[in-house]
Design a protein around this motif. Structure first.
Motif, PDB file in Angstrom:
ATOM      1  N   SER A  69       0.807  -1.214   0.000  1.00 41.53           N
ATOM      2  CA  SER A  69       0.000   0.000   0.000  1.00 41.53           C
ATOM      3  C   SER A  69       0.843   1.268   0.000  1.00 41.53           C
ATOM      4  CB  SER A  69      -0.908   0.009   1.231  1.00 41.53           C
ATOM      5  OG  SER A  69      -1.601   1.233   1.333  1.00 41.53           O
ATOM      6  N   LEU A  70       0.240   2.308  -0.502  1.00 41.16           N
ATOM      7  CA  LEU A  70       0.864   3.635  -0.442  1.00 41.16           C
ATOM      8  C   LEU A  70       0.596   4.317   0.898  1.00 41.16           C
ATOM      9  CD1 LEU A  70      -0.092   4.897  -4.012  1.00 41.16           C
ATOM     10  CD2 LEU A  70       2.090   3.930  -3.254  1.00 41.16           C
ATOM     11  N   TYR A  71      -0.225   3.672   1.749  1.00 42.25           N
ATOM     12  CA  TYR A  71      -0.626   4.265   3.025  1.00 42.25           C
ATOM     13  C   TYR A  71      -0.234   3.332   4.178  1.00 42.25           C
ATOM     14  CZ  TYR A  71      -3.341   6.772  -0.410  1.00 42.25           C
ATOM     15  OH  TYR A  71      -3.712   7.500  -1.508  1.00 42.25           O
ATOM     16  N   PRO A  72       1.041   3.288   4.544  1.00 42.44           N
ATOM     17  CA  PRO A  72       1.498   2.313   5.541  1.00 42.44           C
ATOM     18  C   PRO A  72       1.050   2.578   6.970  1.00 42.44           C
ATOM     19  CG  PRO A  72       3.285   3.764   4.908  1.00 42.44           C
ATOM     20  CD  PRO A  72       2.128   4.102   4.013  1.00 42.44           C
ATOM     21  N   ASP A  73       0.417   3.695   7.234  1.00 41.59           N
ATOM     22  CA  ASP A  73       0.013   4.009   8.602  1.00 41.59           C
ATOM     23  C   ASP A  73      -1.355   3.448   8.988  1.00 41.59           C
ATOM     24  OD1 ASP A  73       2.394   5.370   8.998  1.00 41.59           O
ATOM     25  OD2 ASP A  73       1.537   7.266   8.316  1.00 41.59           O
ATOM     26  N   ILE A  74      -2.039   2.827   8.061  1.00 43.45           N
ATOM     27  CA  ILE A  74      -3.364   2.299   8.381  1.00 43.45           C
ATOM     28  C   ILE A  74      -3.336   0.761   8.363  1.00 43.45           C
ATOM     29  CG2 ILE A  74      -4.635   4.348   7.632  1.00 43.45           C
ATOM     30  CD1 ILE A  74      -5.222   2.938   5.014  1.00 43.45           C
ATOM     31  N   PRO A  75      -4.076   0.118   9.281  1.00 39.60           N
ATOM     32  CA  PRO A  75      -4.036  -1.346   9.397  1.00 39.60           C
ATOM     33  C   PRO A  75      -4.382  -2.086   8.108  1.00 39.60           C
ATOM     34  CG  PRO A  75      -5.161  -0.402  11.271  1.00 39.60           C
ATOM     35  CD  PRO A  75      -4.909   0.725  10.309  1.00 39.60           C
ATOM     36  N   SER A  76      -5.295  -1.534   7.317  1.00 41.02           N
ATOM     37  CA  SER A  76      -5.687  -2.237   6.103  1.00 41.02           C
ATOM     38  C   SER A  76      -4.560  -2.305   5.083  1.00 41.02           C
ATOM     39  CB  SER A  76      -6.932  -1.603   5.482  1.00 41.02           C
ATOM     40  OG  SER A  76      -6.703  -0.255   5.158  1.00 41.02           O
ATOM     41  N   SER A  77      -3.473  -1.606   5.343  1.00 42.15           N
ATOM     42  CA  SER A  77      -2.291  -1.704   4.483  1.00 42.15           C
ATOM     43  C   SER A  77      -1.484  -2.957   4.796  1.00 42.15           C
ATOM     44  CB  SER A  77      -1.395  -0.485   4.681  1.00 42.15           C
ATOM     45  OG  SER A  77      -2.065   0.680   4.267  1.00 42.15           O
ATOM     46  N   ILE A  79      -3.071  -5.822   6.636  1.00 48.22           N
ATOM     47  CA  ILE A  79      -3.951  -6.970   6.852  1.00 48.22           C
ATOM     48  C   ILE A  79      -5.125  -6.869   5.885  1.00 48.22           C
ATOM     49  CG2 ILE A  79      -5.362  -8.249   8.501  1.00 48.22           C
ATOM     50  CD1 ILE A  79      -3.985  -6.619  10.725  1.00 48.22           C
ATOM     51  N   ARG A  80      -5.408  -7.956   5.218  1.00 49.03           N
ATOM     52  CA  ARG A  80      -6.585  -8.014   4.352  1.00 49.03           C
ATOM     53  C   ARG A  80      -7.288  -9.346   4.562  1.00 49.03           C
ATOM     54  NH1 ARG A  80      -8.215  -3.772   0.730  1.00 49.03           N
ATOM     55  NH2 ARG A  80      -6.785  -2.118   1.308  1.00 49.03           N
ATOM     56  N   VAL A  81      -8.588  -9.369   4.263  1.00 45.73           N
ATOM     57  CA  VAL A  81      -9.403 -10.569   4.424  1.00 45.73           C
ATOM     58  C   VAL A  81     -10.083 -10.880   3.100  1.00 45.73           C
ATOM     59  CG1 VAL A  81     -11.320 -11.633   5.679  1.00 45.73           C
ATOM     60  CG2 VAL A  81      -9.846  -9.981   6.840  1.00 45.73           C
ATOM     61  N   ARG A 112     -11.040  -4.940   4.119  1.00 50.38           N
ATOM     62  CA  ARG A 112     -10.321  -4.503   5.306  1.00 50.38           C
ATOM     63  C   ARG A 112     -10.812  -5.368   6.463  1.00 50.38           C
ATOM     64  NH1 ARG A 112     -11.255   1.504   6.438  1.00 50.38           N
ATOM     65  NH2 ARG A 112     -13.306   0.620   6.727  1.00 50.38           N
ATOM     66  N   ILE A 113      -9.940  -5.676   7.395  1.00 49.14           N
ATOM     67  CA  ILE A 113     -10.310  -6.580   8.483  1.00 49.14           C
ATOM     68  C   ILE A 113     -11.471  -6.024   9.308  1.00 49.14           C
ATOM     69  CG2 ILE A 113      -8.569  -5.729  10.113  1.00 49.14           C
ATOM     70  CD1 ILE A 113      -8.237  -8.806  10.881  1.00 49.14           C
ATOM     71  N   GLN A 114     -11.492  -4.718   9.526  1.00 50.33           N
ATOM     72  CA  GLN A 114     -12.564  -4.121  10.324  1.00 50.33           C
ATOM     73  C   GLN A 114     -13.905  -4.108   9.592  1.00 50.33           C
ATOM     74  OE1 GLN A 114      -9.804  -2.613   9.204  1.00 50.33           O
ATOM     75  NE2 GLN A 114     -10.063  -0.415   8.927  1.00 50.33           N
ATOM     76  N   ASP A 115     -13.891  -4.278   8.260  1.00 46.11           N
ATOM     77  CA  ASP A 115     -15.147  -4.364   7.516  1.00 46.11           C
ATOM     78  C   ASP A 115     -15.772  -5.748   7.632  1.00 46.11           C
ATOM     79  OD1 ASP A 115     -14.884  -1.729   6.760  1.00 46.11           O
ATOM     80  OD2 ASP A 115     -13.931  -2.222   4.852  1.00 46.11           O
ATOM     81  N   VAL A 116     -14.952  -6.766   7.812  1.00 50.35           N
ATOM     82  CA  VAL A 116     -15.467  -8.131   7.988  1.00 50.35           C
ATOM     83  C   VAL A 116     -15.822  -8.371   9.451  1.00 50.35           C
ATOM     84  CG1 VAL A 116     -14.920 -10.595   7.766  1.00 50.35           C
ATOM     85  CG2 VAL A 116     -14.129  -8.961   6.023  1.00 50.35           C
ATOM     86  N   PHE A 117     -14.950  -7.928  10.327  1.00 49.78           N
ATOM     87  CA  PHE A 117     -15.142  -8.113  11.767  1.00 49.78           C
ATOM     88  C   PHE A 117     -15.374  -6.740  12.389  1.00 49.78           C
ATOM     89  CE2 PHE A 117     -12.081 -11.199  10.098  1.00 49.78           C
ATOM     90  CZ  PHE A 117     -12.862 -12.342  10.200  1.00 49.78           C
TER      91      PHE A 117
END
Length: 145
Positions: A69-77, A79-81, A112-117
């Motif tokens: 990802s171009l945005y390394p400060d966010i968890p979805s960069s 972890i993916r589901v 994104r992990i938070q979208d599934v969980f």
């Protein structure tokens, strides 16, 4: 020395998860990879095919050591589901309700992990470092070959 386990036990997912009110459940397979490449995509397909065939739908949680990802400060960069299904002898990925061939998907299409969980997106979970610790472990994968 290989264990002589029944076939279904050999393909068991890593985890069975259920939400707090027991209204949703997931079969989870967790994989850590240094980065997302076509070689990794091929290797994961070969690794997961029999498991997805036996346990569809199966949620694959991918942790990356090097974020694509171009945005390394966010968890979805990191972890993916991917919700995986098996149909017609192929692994299919559920992308917003549409099944897409595994080899025609990009990691950015995975959820994104938070979208599934959804419970992971609560402020309390962030304060408890529920995702920060696995991300720090994931970043350590760059030391692997």
């Amino acid at each position: 020395n290989v264990l002589k386990l029944p076939y279904p036990l050999k393909t068991l997912p890593d985890f069975f998860a259920i939400n707090a009110d027991r209204s949703e459940s997931w079969l989870l397979e967790v994989k850590f990879r240094r980065s997302w490449t076509s070689d990794v995509q091929n290797e994961l397909y070969n690794t997961l095919y029999e498991q997805v065939k036996s346990w569809s739908p199966l949620h694959l949680i991918l942790f990356f050591g090097e974020t694509p990802s171009l945005y390394p400060d966010i968890p979805s960069s990191w972890i993916r589901v991917a919700k995986l299904h098996c149909d017609n002898d192929k692994i299919l990925v559920d992308i917003n309700g549409v099944l897409k061939d595994w080899f025609e998907t990009e990691w950015t299409e995975f959820s994104r992990i938070q979208d599934v969980f959804s419970e992971l997106s609560s402020p309390e979970k962030w304060e408890d470092a529920v995702l920060r610790l696995p991300i720090s472990v994931s970043k350590g994968l760059v030391e692997l070959s």
